[in-house]
Every structure is written in structure tokens, then in C-alpha cells.
Write a protein that holds these residues in place. Sequence first.
Motif, short mmCIF file in Angstrom:
data_model
loop_
_atom_site.label_atom_id
_atom_site.label_comp_id
_atom_site.label_asym_id
_atom_site.label_seq_id
_atom_site.Cartn_x
_atom_site.Cartn_y
_atom_site.Cartn_z
N GLY A 128 49.57 -5.68 -22.58
CA GLY A 128 48.81 -6.90 -22.88
C GLY A 128 47.32 -6.69 -22.75
N LEU A 129 46.85 -5.49 -23.08
CA LEU A 129 45.45 -5.15 -22.86
C LEU A 129 44.55 -5.88 -23.85
N ARG A 130 43.42 -6.30 -23.33
CA ARG A 130 42.40 -6.96 -24.15
C ARG A 130 41.18 -6.05 -24.20
N VAL A 131 40.73 -5.70 -25.39
CA VAL A 131 39.72 -4.67 -25.58
C VAL A 131 38.57 -5.22 -26.42
N LEU A 132 37.34 -4.87 -26.03
CA LEU A 132 36.16 -5.16 -26.83
C LEU A 132 35.63 -3.85 -27.41
N VAL A 133 35.43 -3.83 -28.72
CA VAL A 133 34.76 -2.73 -29.39
C VAL A 133 33.37 -3.21 -29.80
N GLY A 134 32.35 -2.59 -29.26
CA GLY A 134 30.98 -2.95 -29.61
C GLY A 134 30.49 -2.06 -30.73
N GLY A 135 30.35 -2.63 -31.91
CA GLY A 135 29.96 -1.89 -33.10
C GLY A 135 31.18 -1.58 -33.94
N LEU A 136 31.23 -2.13 -35.16
CA LEU A 136 32.39 -1.94 -36.02
C LEU A 136 32.37 -0.58 -36.70
N GLY A 137 31.19 -0.13 -37.14
CA GLY A 137 31.13 1.12 -37.88
C GLY A 137 32.04 1.07 -39.10
N LEU A 138 32.79 2.15 -39.31
CA LEU A 138 33.74 2.20 -40.42
C LEU A 138 35.15 1.82 -39.98
N GLY A 139 35.28 1.35 -38.75
CA GLY A 139 36.54 0.77 -38.30
C GLY A 139 37.49 1.71 -37.61
N TRP A 140 37.13 2.98 -37.42
CA TRP A 140 38.08 3.94 -36.87
C TRP A 140 38.40 3.69 -35.40
#
Length: 231
Positions: free
Chosen positions: A61-73
Motif C-alpha cells: 500500500g505504498l504511496r510514492v511521490l515522483v518529483g519531475g515527470l521527465g519522459l515517465g520512466w
Amino acid sequence: MSDEEPVELGRAAAAHGEVVLRRRGAVTELIVDGVFAMDDVDTSTERALATETLARCAGTGLRVLVGGLGLGWTAATTLADPRVAQVDVAELQPALVGWARDGLLPALPADPRLRLHTADVAAHLADHPGAYDAVLLDVDNGPGFLVHQRNAGLYGTPGLTGALAALRPGGVLAVWASDPVPELADRLRGLPDATDVEHLVLPVQRDGRAFDYAIALARRTGDAQPSTGGS
């Protein structure tokens, strides 16, 4: 790198500079404010940003923030982990968010766990204290090669403190860089809320040349708390 002429997929001007998405043969490229930001010739380190971080996260049930989308990898690799319940992406450029929703980023799947936010990552972090099990920052090419000068504060003591504050106790912060950043790891070691600091150097061979990328990681002090995902 392909010698083919690039085909422009999208171009947009915004308050934070022009952003251009283009394809050169099978390669997708992103140009931000006239600066080459990235392509997908080799995405191993962007994917490692997700896998190395999640390998240090316990539970489901992990909740994750990705800062910066870039090309989505990085976001796509995070979504590939079945323990992840929600991935928030904070991306400064509204055009890039729109292109992702239009399916122009081939790596990024349509997934109900994915939430795209047009937002400054520092502001998003400040608005979500204690919300995440992992925070993955890839908004520049690291503190030594900024795409946006305004992001310099993310890598200083106040910015790193704010990123750790957005984690639950036991959560993991990871910062990607296009060069080794031992000074960033040292800065993390000096923070009272950081423990288990690591500096991973990731060698990559590209176009007959050797490059060393890096990820700096730290865990927020305290025992890991059970995650429930959610909004």
C-alpha cells in the motif's frame, strides 16, 4: 544517437520556459528552456531511481511521490511494483502533463494509481507533510546541472529537510543526479531527521563513452509506519 531529423511532437511556452517534446527515430527527447534535459536512449538510471528506493521500503500500500515527470520512466517503474498503491507526480510544466495524458510518453501506462499534478515540487512537498513512503526527486540533472535555477533550494539544507518532512517515519528520500554527488550525501548526513544515508554511483556506457550517474538516498528517522495508500 540517431542521425535522423527530429520530429516535433509538441512545443509550448510557459512561465518557466519553453518545453519541446520530439522524436528522433525511435528515441524520444525532451528540451526544457533551450536545455537538453533527457532522452530515452538509456533509461537504466531513471528506472534505478525507483527500484533502488522501493527496495528500501517495507510493506504494501505504498504511496510514492515522483518529483519531475521527465519522459515517465521513473513513474512507470514505480507503478510496476505491485506494493505501490498510489503514485503522485509533481511536474512544473503543464504542457508535459498534458502530453502525458494524451499518451505521448510511450513509457507511461494508463493506470488508475497514477495522479499527475501541475505543481512545483517544493510546494507540493510542503503541502503534504508525512504523506509518503517514498519521495523520488529528478527535477534537474542534479544539484550541479540545474534545468531551472529556482530548483537550487531543493538541494540545500532547507529543501532536503522539507523533502524528509513529506515522508512518513521510516520513509525513503532519493535524489537522482547526472554526476556523483558525495556533497549531497554529506548534507543529508548532517540532518537530524535523516539516517541510513547512501550514495550510489551508477556507471553507464553510452555512445562509446562511460558516464557515472548517482542516486543519494536517506531514510527519515523513526520506525516505519504501516501504509494504507489512499488520497
